[in-house]
Design a protein around this motif. Structure first.
Motif, PDB file in Angstrom:
ATOM      1  N   VAL A  96       0.820  -1.218   0.000  1.00 16.27           N
ATOM      2  CA  VAL A  96       0.000   0.000   0.000  1.00 16.27           C
ATOM      3  C   VAL A  96       0.854   1.268   0.000  1.00 16.27           C
ATOM      4  CG1 VAL A  96      -2.015  -1.108   1.013  1.00 16.27           C
ATOM      5  CG2 VAL A  96      -0.347  -0.034   2.517  1.00 16.27           C
ATOM      6  N   VAL A  97       2.039   1.172   0.598  1.00 20.46           N
ATOM      7  CA  VAL A  97       2.960   2.311   0.569  1.00 20.46           C
ATOM      8  C   VAL A  97       3.428   2.548  -0.865  1.00 20.46           C
ATOM      9  CG1 VAL A  97       5.258   3.082   1.294  1.00 20.46           C
ATOM     10  CG2 VAL A  97       3.689   2.089   2.972  1.00 20.46           C
ATOM     11  N   ASP A  98       3.790   1.439  -1.545  1.00 22.48           N
ATOM     12  CA  ASP A  98       4.219   1.559  -2.945  1.00 22.48           C
ATOM     13  C   ASP A  98       3.102   2.116  -3.819  1.00 22.48           C
ATOM     14  OD1 ASP A  98       6.714   0.633  -2.382  1.00 22.48           O
ATOM     15  OD2 ASP A  98       6.415  -1.391  -3.176  1.00 22.48           O
ATOM     16  N   ALA A  99       1.868   1.782  -3.449  1.00 25.06           N
ATOM     17  CA  ALA A  99       0.730   2.276  -4.244  1.00 25.06           C
ATOM     18  C   ALA A  99       0.412   3.735  -3.917  1.00 25.06           C
ATOM     19  CB  ALA A  99      -0.491   1.395  -3.971  1.00 25.06           C
ATOM     20  N   GLY A 100       1.102   4.296  -2.912  1.00 26.27           N
ATOM     21  CA  GLY A 100       0.875   5.697  -2.547  1.00 26.27           C
ATOM     22  C   GLY A 100      -0.344   5.897  -1.664  1.00 26.27           C
ATOM     23  N   TRP A 101      -0.862   4.808  -1.058  1.00 28.42           N
ATOM     24  CA  TRP A 101      -2.051   4.937  -0.209  1.00 28.42           C
ATOM     25  C   TRP A 101      -1.705   5.463   1.178  1.00 28.42           C
ATOM     26  CZ3 TRP A 101      -5.006  -0.388  -0.914  1.00 28.42           C
ATOM     27  CH2 TRP A 101      -5.316  -0.545  -2.268  1.00 28.42           C
ATOM     28  N   TYR A 102      -0.464   5.252   1.613  1.00 33.12           N
ATOM     29  CA  TYR A 102      -0.066   5.674   2.955  1.00 33.12           C
ATOM     30  C   TYR A 102       1.430   5.981   2.944  1.00 33.12           C
ATOM     31  CZ  TYR A 102      -1.850   6.375   7.602  1.00 33.12           C
ATOM     32  OH  TYR A 102      -2.300   6.974   8.734  1.00 33.12           O
ATOM     33  N   PRO A 103       1.922   6.850   3.894  1.00 33.47           N
ATOM     34  CA  PRO A 103       3.337   7.249   3.837  1.00 33.47           C
ATOM     35  C   PRO A 103       4.315   6.121   4.144  1.00 33.47           C
ATOM     36  CG  PRO A 103       2.132   8.599   5.409  1.00 33.47           C
ATOM     37  CD  PRO A 103       1.187   7.555   4.941  1.00 33.47           C
ATOM     38  N   TYR A 104       5.482   6.230   3.556  1.00 33.45           N
ATOM     39  CA  TYR A 104       6.538   5.253   3.778  1.00 33.45           C
ATOM     40  C   TYR A 104       6.888   5.136   5.263  1.00 33.45           C
ATOM     41  CZ  TYR A 104      11.230   3.344   4.028  1.00 33.45           C
ATOM     42  OH  TYR A 104      12.316   2.609   4.386  1.00 33.45           O
ATOM     43  N   ALA A 105       6.791   6.274   5.981  1.00 36.07           N
ATOM     44  CA  ALA A 105       7.149   6.282   7.414  1.00 36.07           C
ATOM     45  C   ALA A 105       6.361   5.226   8.195  1.00 36.07           C
ATOM     46  CB  ALA A 105       6.898   7.661   7.999  1.00 36.07           C
ATOM     47  N   ALA A 106       5.223   4.785   7.660  1.00 38.73           N
ATOM     48  CA  ALA A 106       4.372   3.836   8.386  1.00 38.73           C
ATOM     49  C   ALA A 106       4.604   2.391   7.956  1.00 38.73           C
ATOM     50  CB  ALA A 106       2.906   4.214   8.163  1.00 38.73           C
ATOM     51  N   GLN A 107       5.535   2.161   7.031  1.00 41.17           N
ATOM     52  CA  GLN A 107       5.720   0.789   6.509  1.00 41.17           C
ATOM     53  C   GLN A 107       6.416  -0.133   7.502  1.00 41.17           C
ATOM     54  OE1 GLN A 107       7.569   0.298   2.588  1.00 41.17           O
ATOM     55  NE2 GLN A 107       8.477  -1.586   3.364  1.00 41.17           N
ATOM     56  N   ILE A 108       5.811  -1.302   7.687  1.00 36.38           N
ATOM     57  CA  ILE A 108       6.365  -2.321   8.587  1.00 36.38           C
ATOM     58  C   ILE A 108       6.944  -3.448   7.744  1.00 36.38           C
ATOM     59  CG2 ILE A 108       5.797  -3.963  10.443  1.00 36.38           C
ATOM     60  CD1 ILE A 108       5.339  -1.006  11.194  1.00 36.38           C
ATOM     61  N   GLY A 109       8.104  -3.948   8.135  1.00 35.93           N
ATOM     62  CA  GLY A 109       8.644  -5.119   7.446  1.00 35.93           C
ATOM     63  C   GLY A 109      10.117  -5.021   7.119  1.00 35.93           C
ATOM     64  N   GLN A 110      10.540  -5.953   6.305  1.00 38.56           N
ATOM     65  CA  GLN A 110      11.959  -6.094   5.954  1.00 38.56           C
ATOM     66  C   GLN A 110      12.578  -4.796   5.451  1.00 38.56           C
ATOM     67  OE1 GLN A 110      12.628  -9.403   3.244  1.00 38.56           O
ATOM     68  NE2 GLN A 110      14.359  -8.322   2.377  1.00 38.56           N
ATOM     69  N   THR A 111      11.848  -4.073   4.609  1.00 39.16           N
ATOM     70  CA  THR A 111      12.374  -2.816   4.085  1.00 39.16           C
ATOM     71  C   THR A 111      11.686  -1.614   4.723  1.00 39.16           C
ATOM     72  OG1 THR A 111      10.927  -3.287   2.209  1.00 39.16           O
ATOM     73  CG2 THR A 111      13.269  -3.610   1.863  1.00 39.16           C
ATOM     74  N   GLY A 112      11.011  -1.853   5.844  1.00 42.13           N
ATOM     75  CA  GLY A 112      10.368  -0.778   6.598  1.00 42.13           C
ATOM     76  C   GLY A 112      10.810  -0.848   8.047  1.00 42.13           C
ATOM     77  N   LYS A 113       9.870  -0.601   8.955  1.00 45.64           N
ATOM     78  CA  LYS A 113      10.225  -0.585  10.374  1.00 45.64           C
ATOM     79  C   LYS A 113       9.950  -1.920  11.057  1.00 45.64           C
ATOM     80  CE  LYS A 113       9.921   4.302  10.894  1.00 45.64           C
ATOM     81  NZ  LYS A 113       9.025   5.443  10.921  1.00 45.64           N
ATOM     82  N   THR A 114      10.648  -2.134  12.150  1.00 43.41           N
ATOM     83  CA  THR A 114      10.407  -3.317  12.975  1.00 43.41           C
ATOM     84  C   THR A 114       9.716  -2.832  14.243  1.00 43.41           C
ATOM     85  OG1 THR A 114      12.369  -4.332  12.094  1.00 43.41           O
ATOM     86  CG2 THR A 114      11.540  -5.245  14.154  1.00 43.41           C
ATOM     87  N   VAL A 115       8.596  -3.436  14.571  1.00 48.70           N
ATOM     88  CA  VAL A 115       7.829  -2.983  15.734  1.00 48.70           C
ATOM     89  C   VAL A 115       7.474  -4.174  16.630  1.00 48.70           C
ATOM     90  CG1 VAL A 115       6.821  -0.952  14.599  1.00 48.70           C
ATOM     91  CG2 VAL A 115       5.687  -3.171  14.383  1.00 48.70           C
ATOM     92  N   ALA A 116       7.172  -3.856  17.878  1.00 46.78           N
ATOM     93  CA  ALA A 116       6.742  -4.915  18.803  1.00 46.78           C
ATOM     94  C   ALA A 116       5.723  -4.324  19.779  1.00 46.78           C
ATOM     95  CB  ALA A 116       7.950  -5.476  19.554  1.00 46.78           C
ATOM     96  N   PRO A 117       4.569  -3.880  19.266  1.00 48.94           N
ATOM     97  CA  PRO A 117       3.580  -3.279  20.160  1.00 48.94           C
ATOM     98  C   PRO A 117       2.866  -4.325  21.016  1.00 48.94           C
ATOM     99  CG  PRO A 117       2.672  -3.471  17.967  1.00 48.94           C
ATOM    100  CD  PRO A 117       4.090  -3.964  17.887  1.00 48.94           C
ATOM    101  N   LYS A 118       2.034  -3.857  21.939  1.00 47.50           N
ATOM    102  CA  LYS A 118       1.242  -4.805  22.743  1.00 47.50           C
ATOM    103  C   LYS A 118       0.170  -5.436  21.857  1.00 47.50           C
ATOM    104  CE  LYS A 118       2.014  -3.106  27.337  1.00 47.50           C
ATOM    105  NZ  LYS A 118       2.222  -1.705  27.700  1.00 47.50           N
TER     106      LYS A 118
END
Ligand code: FAD
Length: 324
Positions: A239-261
């Motif tokens: 969805v980031v590649d499609a321009g639906w949401y900013p790159y800053a929010a991308q999770i994954g291998q080429t995005g961010k790593t998160v561990a929320p509750k």
């Protein structure tokens, strides 16, 4: 000459605040190693007054290069020439994707060391040492430089002083012949990213959306649910590649790593490249209309159904529970 050169990004007559933070950081560090702190601005119409004002943040000289703004390659050409002519030891950037791209280009061009996502810079034995959090911010890696160092801050790592009251800096034009490939790309449009200021790595609750949302507007329902729960919105690369949401929010291998509750994945298939960025979440809840979607293999709770029906109902239920 020993010195630190900071790249300052500007847009519509204003400097980027991360860049201003980097200028004042450079001035502070230069004072500690007995070096000069200079700044460089690249653009077609940079006013003299605007360039001079960087002196208030501690720059003792400002270079202005007439070249396309907001693109990486022209800046690489300009900064490489300034380094060749003036021998700067360190190049500093406030952070952001443009800085990463320029820094990588300069590292190759100048055979220099580069450190990205730096959160602190200190002086050791008269040299700059950069600190960068690694392994999900659980450890700090320390970078030293053999000859020349390129240091790129994490977004908002270097704070600009609330009141900048230094003198105005002398401004000098720099003439640079751009490489043929540097003028191939051109800026078509520029805009602000939604949600770029939200630090999703710190959020306890993340509501993540994927291609199953159908379009960019689909994120509005997720923003409402995140708002009701007091969380933030994340996204897949698709969805980031499609321009639906900013790159800053991308999770994954080429995005961010998160561990929320709580990680609630809506319309996300659960590709391995997405999984690696969120698999350490405490509780994973997935909504997907396909009961065979891989995401259900690593979810604590799986809801098979249409997210367009489920998400608004969930938001209402959360609001009702909170209201009650
Ligand atoms: C080198 C490399 C790096 C990558 N890095 C990343 C990365 O960092 N992060 C990342 O996310 N991806 C990354 N990818 C891409 C990854 O492989 C997937 O393509 C991507 O994660 C898929 O995104 P998605 O789940 O949004 O879309 P899809 O795989 O298309 O899944 C959409 C899901 O929505 C469901 N759905 C559709 N409509 C509805 C509905 N109405 N209600 C409920 N469910 C519905 C479908 O059943 C489907 O499971 C990378 C790929 C490569 C090759």
């Amino acid at each position: 000459m020993s010195g630190i050169l900071t790249y300052v990004l500007h847009y519509e007559g204003e400097f980027n605040k991360n860049s201003l933070g980097a200028v004042s950081e450079a001035a502070k560090l230069a004072g500690q190693i007995g070096a000069e702190a200079h700044a460089v601005v690249v653009g077609e119409n940079v006013s003299d007054d605007l360039a001079k004002s960087l002196g208030k943040y501690g720059a003792s000289k400002v270079w202005v290069a007439k070249a396309p703004e907001g693109l990486a390659q022209p800046v690489v050409d300009v900064m490489a020439k300034l380094v060749q002519d003036n021998g700067y030891d360190y190049l500093l950037f406030g952070g952001g994707l443009l800085g990463f791209e320029i820094g990588a280009g300069l590292a190759a061009r100048l055979n220099a060391g580069v450190t990205m996502e730096v959160t602190a810079v200190r002086v050791e034995d008269g040299e700059l040492v950069a600190e960068r959090p690694i392994l999900g911010d659980s450890s700090i890696s320390v970078s030293r430089y053999r000859e020349r160092g390129i240091i790129i801050g994490r977004l908002n790592a270097f704070e600009a002083p609330a009141s900048a009251d230094g003198a105005s800096a002398p401004v000098e034009d720099v003439q640079v012949e751009l490489s043929p490939w540097s003028t191939r790309a051109r800026m078509v449009t520029r805009g602000e990213q939604r949600g770029a200021d939200v630090n999703i790595e710190d959020a306890d609750i993340l509501i993540a959306g994927g291609r199953g949302l159908g379009n960019a507007e689909g994120f509005q329902a997720l923003e409402q649910l995140a708002g009701a729960l007091g969380g933030a919105v994340a996204a897949t690369r698709a969805v980031v590649d499609a321009g639906w949401y900013p790159y800053a929010a991308q999770i994954g291998q080429t995005g961010k790593t998160v561990a929320p509750k709580l990680y609630l994945a809506a319309g996300i298939s659960g590709a391995i490249q997405h999984k690696v960025g969120m698999q350490s979440s405490e509780h994973i809840v997935a909504i997907n209309k396909d009961s065979n979607a891989p995401i259900f293999e690593f979810s604590d709770l799986g809801i098979v159904g249409d997210l367009n029906k489920i998400v608004p109902k969930l938001t209402e239920a959360v609001k009702a529970r909170k209201g009650g």
